[in-house]
Design a protein around this motif. Structure first.
Motif, PDB file in Angstrom:
ATOM      1  N   THR A  64       0.821  -1.217   0.000  1.00 15.07           N
ATOM      2  CA  THR A  64       0.000   0.000   0.000  1.00 15.07           C
ATOM      3  C   THR A  64       0.856   1.270   0.000  1.00 15.07           C
ATOM      4  O   THR A  64       0.362   2.343   0.334  1.00 15.07           O
ATOM      5  N   ARG A  65       2.127   1.149  -0.351  1.00 18.25           N
ATOM      6  CA  ARG A  65       3.069   2.282  -0.403  1.00 18.25           C
ATOM      7  C   ARG A  65       3.435   2.800   0.991  1.00 18.25           C
ATOM      8  O   ARG A  65       3.790   3.966   1.143  1.00 18.25           O
ATOM      9  N   GLY A  66       3.332   1.957   1.989  1.00 22.97           N
ATOM     10  CA  GLY A  66       3.735   2.328   3.337  1.00 22.97           C
ATOM     11  C   GLY A  66       4.952   1.524   3.747  1.00 22.97           C
ATOM     12  O   GLY A  66       5.521   0.756   2.970  1.00 22.97           O
ATOM     13  N   VAL A  67       5.366   1.724   4.984  1.00 24.17           N
ATOM     14  CA  VAL A  67       6.452   0.929   5.558  1.00 24.17           C
ATOM     15  C   VAL A  67       6.224   0.860   7.057  1.00 24.17           C
ATOM     16  O   VAL A  67       5.762   1.827   7.664  1.00 24.17           O
ATOM     17  N   ASP A  68       6.466  -0.293   7.645  1.00 21.86           N
ATOM     18  CA  ASP A  68       6.278  -0.489   9.081  1.00 21.86           C
ATOM     19  C   ASP A  68       7.621  -0.801   9.719  1.00 21.86           C
ATOM     20  O   ASP A  68       8.119  -1.926   9.627  1.00 21.86           O
ATOM     21  N   LEU A  69       8.215   0.210  10.343  1.00 23.71           N
ATOM     22  CA  LEU A  69       9.498   0.034  11.022  1.00 23.71           C
ATOM     23  C   LEU A  69       9.334  -0.487  12.449  1.00 23.71           C
ATOM     24  O   LEU A  69      10.331  -0.728  13.127  1.00 23.71           O
ATOM     25  N   SER A  70       8.082  -0.654  12.893  1.00 28.47           N
ATOM     26  CA  SER A  70       7.844  -1.019  14.288  1.00 28.47           C
ATOM     27  C   SER A  70       7.534  -2.500  14.483  1.00 28.47           C
ATOM     28  O   SER A  70       7.176  -2.905  15.593  1.00 28.47           O
ATOM     29  N   GLY A 198      -2.077   0.458  -3.663  1.00 25.68           N
ATOM     30  CA  GLY A 198      -0.656   0.760  -3.779  1.00 25.68           C
ATOM     31  C   GLY A 198      -0.203   0.997  -5.199  1.00 25.68           C
ATOM     32  O   GLY A 198       0.692   1.807  -5.445  1.00 25.68           O
ATOM     33  N   ASN A 199      -0.840   0.325  -6.158  1.00 21.00           N
ATOM     34  CA  ASN A 199      -0.425   0.435  -7.550  1.00 21.00           C
ATOM     35  C   ASN A 199      -0.780   1.801  -8.143  1.00 21.00           C
ATOM     36  O   ASN A 199       0.044   2.429  -8.809  1.00 21.00           O
ATOM     37  N   ASN A 200      -2.005   2.264  -7.870  1.00 24.26           N
ATOM     38  CA  ASN A 200      -2.441   3.561  -8.384  1.00 24.26           C
ATOM     39  C   ASN A 200      -3.493   4.131  -7.439  1.00 24.26           C
ATOM     40  O   ASN A 200      -4.689   3.907  -7.632  1.00 24.26           O
ATOM     41  N   PRO A 201      -3.062   4.856  -6.406  1.00 23.03           N
ATOM     42  CA  PRO A 201      -4.014   5.362  -5.397  1.00 23.03           C
ATOM     43  C   PRO A 201      -5.125   6.226  -5.985  1.00 23.03           C
ATOM     44  O   PRO A 201      -6.275   6.132  -5.548  1.00 23.03           O
ATOM     45  N   ASN A 202      -4.815   7.058  -6.976  1.00 21.62           N
ATOM     46  CA  ASN A 202      -5.832   7.933  -7.558  1.00 21.62           C
ATOM     47  C   ASN A 202      -6.905   7.124  -8.279  1.00 21.62           C
ATOM     48  O   ASN A 202      -8.102   7.365  -8.105  1.00 21.62           O
ATOM     49  N   ILE A 209     -12.373   2.680  -3.808  1.00 15.73           N
ATOM     50  CA  ILE A 209     -11.541   2.051  -2.780  1.00 15.73           C
ATOM     51  C   ILE A 209     -10.974   3.125  -1.872  1.00 15.73           C
ATOM     52  O   ILE A 209     -10.378   4.098  -2.354  1.00 15.73           O
ATOM     53  N   ASP A 210     -11.192   2.990  -0.576  1.00 14.41           N
ATOM     54  CA  ASP A 210     -10.645   3.937   0.394  1.00 14.41           C
ATOM     55  C   ASP A 210      -9.182   3.553   0.652  1.00 14.41           C
ATOM     56  O   ASP A 210      -8.896   2.593   1.362  1.00 14.41           O
ATOM     57  N   VAL A 211      -8.267   4.303   0.053  1.00 12.13           N
ATOM     58  CA  VAL A 211      -6.854   3.978   0.145  1.00 12.13           C
ATOM     59  C   VAL A 211      -6.367   4.024   1.598  1.00 12.13           C
ATOM     60  O   VAL A 211      -5.611   3.160   2.048  1.00 12.13           O
ATOM     61  N   GLY A 212      -6.806   5.033   2.347  1.00 11.65           N
ATOM     62  CA  GLY A 212      -6.408   5.137   3.747  1.00 11.65           C
ATOM     63  C   GLY A 212      -6.884   3.957   4.566  1.00 11.65           C
ATOM     64  O   GLY A 212      -6.153   3.445   5.426  1.00 11.65           O
ATOM     65  N   ARG A 213      -8.103   3.503   4.294  1.00 10.50           N
ATOM     66  CA  ARG A 213      -8.627   2.338   5.015  1.00 10.50           C
ATOM     67  C   ARG A 213      -7.808   1.090   4.699  1.00 10.50           C
ATOM     68  O   ARG A 213      -7.548   0.262   5.575  1.00 10.50           O
ATOM     69  N   ILE A 263       8.952  -1.178  -2.993  1.00 12.83           N
ATOM     70  CA  ILE A 263       8.709  -0.182  -1.945  1.00 12.83           C
ATOM     71  C   ILE A 263       7.826   0.952  -2.455  1.00 12.83           C
ATOM     72  O   ILE A 263       7.384   1.788  -1.663  1.00 12.83           O
ATOM     73  N   THR A 264       7.558   0.985  -3.762  1.00 16.83           N
ATOM     74  CA  THR A 264       6.644   1.991  -4.308  1.00 16.83           C
ATOM     75  C   THR A 264       5.213   1.472  -4.382  1.00 16.83           C
ATOM     76  O   THR A 264       4.336   2.161  -4.888  1.00 16.83           O
ATOM     77  N   GLY A 265       4.972   0.257  -3.875  1.00 11.94           N
ATOM     78  CA  GLY A 265       3.624  -0.259  -3.725  1.00 11.94           C
ATOM     79  C   GLY A 265       3.106  -1.028  -4.922  1.00 11.94           C
ATOM     80  O   GLY A 265       3.547  -0.846  -6.064  1.00 11.94           O
ATOM     81  N   GLY A 266       2.130  -1.912  -4.640  1.00  9.21           N
ATOM     82  CA  GLY A 266       1.375  -2.583  -5.680  1.00  9.21           C
ATOM     83  C   GLY A 266       2.040  -3.763  -6.350  1.00  9.21           C
ATOM     84  O   GLY A 266       1.436  -4.384  -7.235  1.00  9.21           O
ATOM     85  N   VAL A 267       3.263  -4.114  -5.985  1.00 10.49           N
ATOM     86  CA  VAL A 267       3.985  -5.213  -6.639  1.00 10.49           C
ATOM     87  C   VAL A 267       4.584  -6.122  -5.583  1.00 10.49           C
ATOM     88  O   VAL A 267       5.222  -5.639  -4.640  1.00 10.49           O
ATOM     89  N   GLY A 268       4.399  -7.426  -5.753  1.00 14.51           N
ATOM     90  CA  GLY A 268       4.989  -8.385  -4.827  1.00 14.51           C
ATOM     91  C   GLY A 268       4.038  -9.517  -4.523  1.00 14.51           C
ATOM     92  O   GLY A 268       2.834  -9.432  -4.799  1.00 14.51           O
TER      93      GLY A 268
END
Length: 332
Positions: A64-70, A198-202, A209-213, A263-268
């Protein structure tokens, strides 16, 4: 060697990484034949199962184009809490321990998700902060003390070691998490929405689709898996202390990137992440047995990871560029 690398890069990513992992295992076996004895392989799989689980959770966030360091701090905190719970209530059984670990991990993930979704803070900033907060909470709940094996019940310690078809429950748990994640991403609407977000938020927003959700959901899933891994880690090594899994989040992200998660989202995908975890697990377990000095192990490990990431990046750019050209040629 250049010809071999070129052939690996020409293969689909999972196939190339699988062959590279087998090649690494073969080289280590030649240098140290006892590396492939059954007991050592079982230990390797047990250790790698924890990395794979955390990497699968991280994958959801990266999609989703995020990262979780925690994630590692989450595992440390939940591991300490369930260890203290078991020390205080040794007769409660394993089900409450698992429930507490998963629920608490998901709650910590939800905190990250809500801050990213509702407050709109970049995920790297949020999780860098919660990493420190969660680590601090480990000190608060434990008073800086360790919970050792003598304070844990036999069931708490022994559950992860129960053999099923010759493989421990710990390893089977890693397999189950990976399979469930694969099925979720492939067949569940929410799983497919993670890729879209993640692939195309717009475009995803226009599609309803609620990207934030979706980002929040990804953090909850990552947190729940981290919480479960926290209990498994403590039970596996029979000790809970303040620095459990310290710095492990970097290996988790490396496993994802090596496995082909962008790391740019949508692939993997899950298979790539599992192979990335196995690749790192072999490196981690092989360096000591082949006689690499502890002072150089981190440097060698980092060098191998960097090379693998570069190969992955080149493969991704090549395949991504090919897809764009294919779309352009197909357009009227």
């Amino acid at each position: 060697m250049p010809d071999l690398l070129a052939r690996l890069k020409a293969l689909p990513h999972e196939a190339g990484l699988g062959l590279l992992t087998l090649l690494l295992l073969a080289l280590v076996t030649i240098a140290f034949p006892r590396f492939v004895v059954i007991d050592n392989l079982k230990s390797l799989v047990d250790d790698t199962a924890l990395l794979i689980m955390l990497a699968v959770g991280e994958m959801f966030v990266l999609l989703t184009r995020g990262v979780d360091l925690s994630v590692a701090a989450n595992a440390a905190l939940t591991g300490m809490v369930v260890a203290l719970f078991n020390a205080g209530h040794p007769g409660a059984g394993i089900v409450p321990v698992l429930a507490i670990a998963i629920a608490m991990g998901a709650a910590l993930g939800l905190i990250n998700g809500l801050l990213v979704w509702k407050v709109r803070i970049p995920s790297i900033v949020v999780t860098l902060g919660t990493l420190s907060v969660f680590r601090g909470c480990v000190y608060v709940v434990s008073g800086g003390a360790w919970v050792n094996s003598g304070q844990m019940s036999p069931l708490f310690l022994g559950f992860v070691r129960i053999p099923v078809l010759g493989i421990s429950v710990l390893s089977w748990t890693g397999v189950i998490v990976a399979v469930l994640a694969y099925l979720f991403l492939k067949y569940a609407v929410a799983g497919r929405n993670l890729y879209a977000a993640g692939n195309n938020p717009n475009a995803a927003t226009y599609a309803g689709i609620d990207v934030g959700r979706m980002q929040c959901l990804a953090f909850v899933l990552s947190g729940a898996i981290a919480g479960l891994a926290g209990y498994l880690w403590v039970a596996r090594f029979a000790v809970a202390y303040t620095d459990v899994a310290s710095g492990f989040e970097l290996q988790v992200i490396a496993a994802c990137v090596i496995g082909g998660v962008s790391i740019t989202g949508g692939v993997g995908g899950v298979l790539g992440v599992v192979l990335g975890g196995l690749f790192l697990g072999i490196i981690k377990n092989a360096l000591p047995v082949v006689g690499i000095s502890p002072f150089f192990q981190m440097a060698v490990s980092g060098l191998v990871i960097t090379i693998a990431v570069i190969l992955n990046a080149g493969t991704y750019r090549k395949s991504h560029g090919r897809k764009i050209l294919e779309r352009a040629e197909a357009a009227p």
